[in-house]
Design a protein around this motif. Structure first.
Motif, PDB file in Angstrom:
ATOM      1  N   ALA A  78      53.645  48.173  66.887  1.00 19.90           N
ATOM      2  CA  ALA A  78      52.989  48.035  65.584  1.00 19.90           C
ATOM      3  C   ALA A  78      51.503  47.939  65.877  1.00 19.90           C
ATOM      4  N   THR A  79      50.719  48.782  65.225  1.00 21.20           N
ATOM      5  CA  THR A  79      49.277  48.830  65.452  1.00 21.20           C
ATOM      6  C   THR A  79      48.573  48.639  64.117  1.00 21.20           C
ATOM      7  N   ASN A  80      47.559  47.767  64.100  1.00 21.49           N
ATOM      8  CA  ASN A  80      46.795  47.563  62.876  1.00 21.49           C
ATOM      9  C   ASN A  80      45.305  47.632  63.160  1.00 21.49           C
ATOM     10  N   ASN A  81      44.505  47.479  62.119  1.00 24.20           N
ATOM     11  CA  ASN A  81      43.042  47.499  62.202  1.00 24.20           C
ATOM     12  C   ASN A  81      42.466  48.847  62.599  1.00 24.20           C
ATOM     13  N   GLN A 106      50.672  43.967  50.046  1.00 27.16           N
ATOM     14  CA  GLN A 106      51.222  43.928  51.390  1.00 27.16           C
ATOM     15  C   GLN A 106      52.081  45.145  51.711  1.00 27.16           C
ATOM     16  N   ALA A 107      51.940  45.635  52.940  1.00 27.85           N
ATOM     17  CA  ALA A 107      52.840  46.642  53.505  1.00 27.85           C
ATOM     18  C   ALA A 107      53.580  45.950  54.644  1.00 27.85           C
ATOM     19  N   LYS A 108      54.904  46.117  54.656  1.00 28.92           N
ATOM     20  CA  LYS A 108      55.717  45.472  55.687  1.00 28.92           C
ATOM     21  C   LYS A 108      56.489  46.541  56.449  1.00 28.92           C
ATOM     22  N   PHE A 109      56.462  46.433  57.769  1.00 28.42           N
ATOM     23  CA  PHE A 109      57.070  47.407  58.660  1.00 28.42           C
ATOM     24  C   PHE A 109      58.397  46.886  59.212  1.00 28.42           C
ATOM     25  N   SER A 119      62.414  43.408  60.756  1.00 29.20           N
ATOM     26  CA  SER A 119      60.963  43.349  60.551  1.00 29.20           C
ATOM     27  C   SER A 119      60.271  43.455  61.895  1.00 29.20           C
ATOM     28  N   PHE A 120      59.103  44.101  61.887  1.00 24.47           N
ATOM     29  CA  PHE A 120      58.388  44.284  63.145  1.00 24.47           C
ATOM     30  C   PHE A 120      56.890  44.268  62.888  1.00 24.47           C
ATOM     31  N   GLY A 121      56.190  43.413  63.607  1.00 22.34           N
ATOM     32  CA  GLY A 121      54.750  43.312  63.477  1.00 22.34           C
ATOM     33  C   GLY A 121      54.347  42.550  62.228  1.00 22.34           C
ATOM     34  N   PRO A 122      53.055  42.269  62.127  1.00 23.85           N
ATOM     35  CA  PRO A 122      52.567  41.521  60.968  1.00 23.85           C
ATOM     36  C   PRO A 122      52.507  42.388  59.712  1.00 23.85           C
ATOM     37  N   ALA A 123      52.537  41.739  58.556  1.00 25.24           N
ATOM     38  CA  ALA A 123      52.313  42.452  57.297  1.00 25.24           C
ATOM     39  C   ALA A 123      50.876  42.975  57.301  1.00 25.24           C
TER      40      ALA A 123
END
Length: 155
Positions: free
Chosen positions: A54-57, A98-101, A112-116
């Motif tokens: 899971a990649t963000n930012n 919110q988007a949830k993966f 669920s995986f990674g942060p919202a």
């Protein structure tokens, strides 16, 4: 290397079935929430190892130039060559946008995986978020993925 579909409001869920068995080292593939600030869940293949990440930012400026390729927020080894990836996007007022993966190895039970991920709503990017299916190489060409399904549901 990217196919997109606008999210549907007030909430919608995109699910893909991804065959990643033909990926090569340096390849990335997955499902993203795409806009000027983005996040994704997907597969990374590096040094003979395959991981779910899971990649963000990830960010772009107003000229659509990449300003950050993001931060890996979660990772786990994966095997089997096939996975289902899911993103639920909720843009109802008062919900925090919110988007949830999540992911599944059988297409039925999702984890669920990674942060919202908090979706922005600045007017400069008025077109809103898009679900984005992507595949790209960082080292050499020749790898491949197959997306056998794309399902979009609303409550």
């Amino acid at each position: 290397n990217t196919l997109t579909h606008r999210i549907l409001g007030p909430s919608s869920t995109a699910t893909i079935q991804l065959d990643y068995s033909a990926m090569r080292d340096g390849d990335r593939a997955g499902l993203a929430m795409l806009r000027d600030s983005s996040a994704w869940i997907g597969i990374r293949r590096d040094n003979g190892q395959t991981r779910l990440v899971a990649t963000n930012n990830l960010t772009m400026n107003s000229s659509w130039q990449t300003t950050s390729t993001g931060t890996e927020a979660a990772s786990t080894p994966i095997s089997g060559g096939r996975i289902w990836l899911r993103v639920n996007a909720d843009i109802r007022p008062g919900t925090g946008r919110q988007a949830k993966f999540s992911y599944s190895t059988d297409g039925v039970n999702f984890t669920s995986f990674g942060p919202a991920f908090t979706m922005g709503n600045a007017w400069q990017f008025f077109m809103g978020y898009r679900f984005a299916i992507f595949n790209y190489a960082t080292q050499s060409l020749g790898g491949a993925v197959t997306v056998n399904r794309f399902d979009l549901t609303t409550p």
